[in-house]
Motif scaffolding. Structure first.
Motif, short mmCIF file in Angstrom:
data_model
loop_
_atom_site.label_atom_id
_atom_site.label_comp_id
_atom_site.label_asym_id
_atom_site.label_seq_id
_atom_site.Cartn_x
_atom_site.Cartn_y
_atom_site.Cartn_z
N GLN A 141 -6.35 1.83 2.93
CA GLN A 141 -5.77 3.16 2.78
C GLN A 141 -6.81 4.21 2.45
OE1 GLN A 141 -2.25 3.91 3.14
NE2 GLN A 141 -2.78 2.08 4.27
N GLY A 142 -7.88 3.84 1.77
CA GLY A 142 -8.87 4.83 1.38
C GLY A 142 -9.85 5.18 2.46
N PHE B 252 -8.61 11.42 9.44
CA PHE B 252 -7.62 12.06 10.30
C PHE B 252 -8.24 13.19 11.11
CE2 PHE B 252 -3.41 10.51 8.92
CZ PHE B 252 -3.78 9.73 7.84
N LEU C 33 -6.29 12.77 2.04
CA LEU C 33 -5.82 11.78 1.08
C LEU C 33 -6.05 12.26 -0.35
CD1 LEU C 33 -4.72 8.87 0.70
CD2 LEU C 33 -7.10 8.10 0.71
N LEU D 112 -9.15 6.04 5.94
CA LEU D 112 -8.57 6.61 7.16
C LEU D 112 -9.08 8.03 7.31
CD1 LEU D 112 -4.86 5.44 6.83
CD2 LEU D 112 -6.68 4.40 8.18
N SER E 248 0.33 5.78 -0.38
CA SER E 248 -0.66 6.87 -0.40
C SER E 248 0.04 8.21 -0.50
CB SER E 248 -1.50 6.86 0.88
OG SER E 248 -2.10 5.62 1.12
N TYR F 119 0.82 -1.20 0.00
CA TYR F 119 0.00 0.00 0.00
C TYR F 119 0.86 1.26 0.00
CZ TYR F 119 -3.73 -3.11 1.65
OH TYR F 119 -4.64 -4.12 1.79
N TYR G 160 -4.30 6.89 -3.68
CA TYR G 160 -3.65 5.77 -3.03
C TYR G 160 -3.58 4.59 -3.98
CZ TYR G 160 -8.36 3.88 -2.10
OH TYR G 160 -9.65 3.39 -2.22
N TYR H 197 -0.74 12.25 0.67
CA TYR H 197 -1.55 13.16 1.46
C TYR H 197 -1.03 14.59 1.28
CZ TYR H 197 -3.00 9.00 4.12
OH TYR H 197 -3.49 7.77 4.50
#
Lengths: 114, 114
Positions: free
Chosen positions: B99-100, B104, A45, B102, A33, A31, A48, A35
């Motif tokens: 990963q898609g 924050f 994000l 999350l 990503s 994985y 990803y 940000y």
């Protein structure tokens, strides 16, 4: 292991210019990503990838392109830079372990668009 | 809407003192909750990850708790050190923890003074 590396560390662009932010990891993580982090906001994000050849959009994908031709590299392309893209960009990689994954972040690229 | 709220926004404590940071979330379905430490000018570093069945996890002087019923988490720092000065970010993962997914928080900025 070098972990997650990002280049460049700093970049200044003029509006309309294009550039590629580089991200590489040597941990064989599936994985990866991208940000962006802006003052007063949480990490957001952009795009990803769950493996080589597979990418997907995140929360704020407009103005950015990605590709994942190898496990190690995940470059982020700005096609036509805009002042709204002034930000700090972080790349992260992780691997799945049971139902969680531990993310490892790069040191960031500070981008200013004039 | 999936959200992660952290409090306080900022905190100043004296070296050697303890402190507790709060995280409330409205993320569903819940997969796991993470706490990250981000030093100024650097990428976040993972401190703890807790799944639904875990209600406490420690990493040295850092202890995270999770109450999945009230959707609250806290990060307790014991005997603070100057090096604890950083932003602490709460991150919640929903379905699959991929990963898609999350979300924050905006972080709590902690300053430890001598």
């Amino acid at each position: 292991n070098a972990g997650v590396t990002q280049t460049p560390k700093f970049q200044v662009l003029k509006t309309g210019q294009s550039m590629t932010l580089q991200c590489a990891q040597d941990m064989n993580h599936e994985y990866m990503s991208w940000y962006r982090q802006d003052p007063g906001m949480g990490l957001r994000l952009i795009h990803y990838s769950v493996g080589a050849g597979i990418t997907d959009q995140g929360e704020v994908p407009n103005g950015y392109n990605v590709s994942r031709s190898t496990t190690e590299d995940f470059p982020l392309r700005l096609l036509s830079a805009a002042p709204s893209q002034t930000s700090v960009y972080f790349c992260a990689s992780s691997y799945r372990e049971r139902n969680t994954d531990t993310q490892y972040f790069g040191p960031g690229t500070r981008l200013t668009v004039l | 809407k999936n959200q992660v709220e952290q409090s306080p926004q900022s905190l100043i404590i004296l070296e050697g003192k303890n402190c507790t940071l709060q995280c409330n979330y409205t993320v569903s379905p819940f997969s796991n909750l993470r706490w990250y430490k981000q030093d100024t000018g650097r990428g976040p570093v993972s401190l703890t990850i807790m799944t639904f069945s875990e209600n406490t996890k420690s990493n040295g002087r850092y202890t995270a708790t999770l109450d999945a019923d009230t959707k609250q988490s806290s990060l307790h720092i014991t005997a603070s050190q100057l090096s604890d000065s950083a932003s602490y970010i709460c991150v919640v993962s929903n379905y699959g923890g991929s990963q898609g997914n999350l979300i924050f928080g905006k972080g709590t900025k902690l300053s430890v003074k001598p």
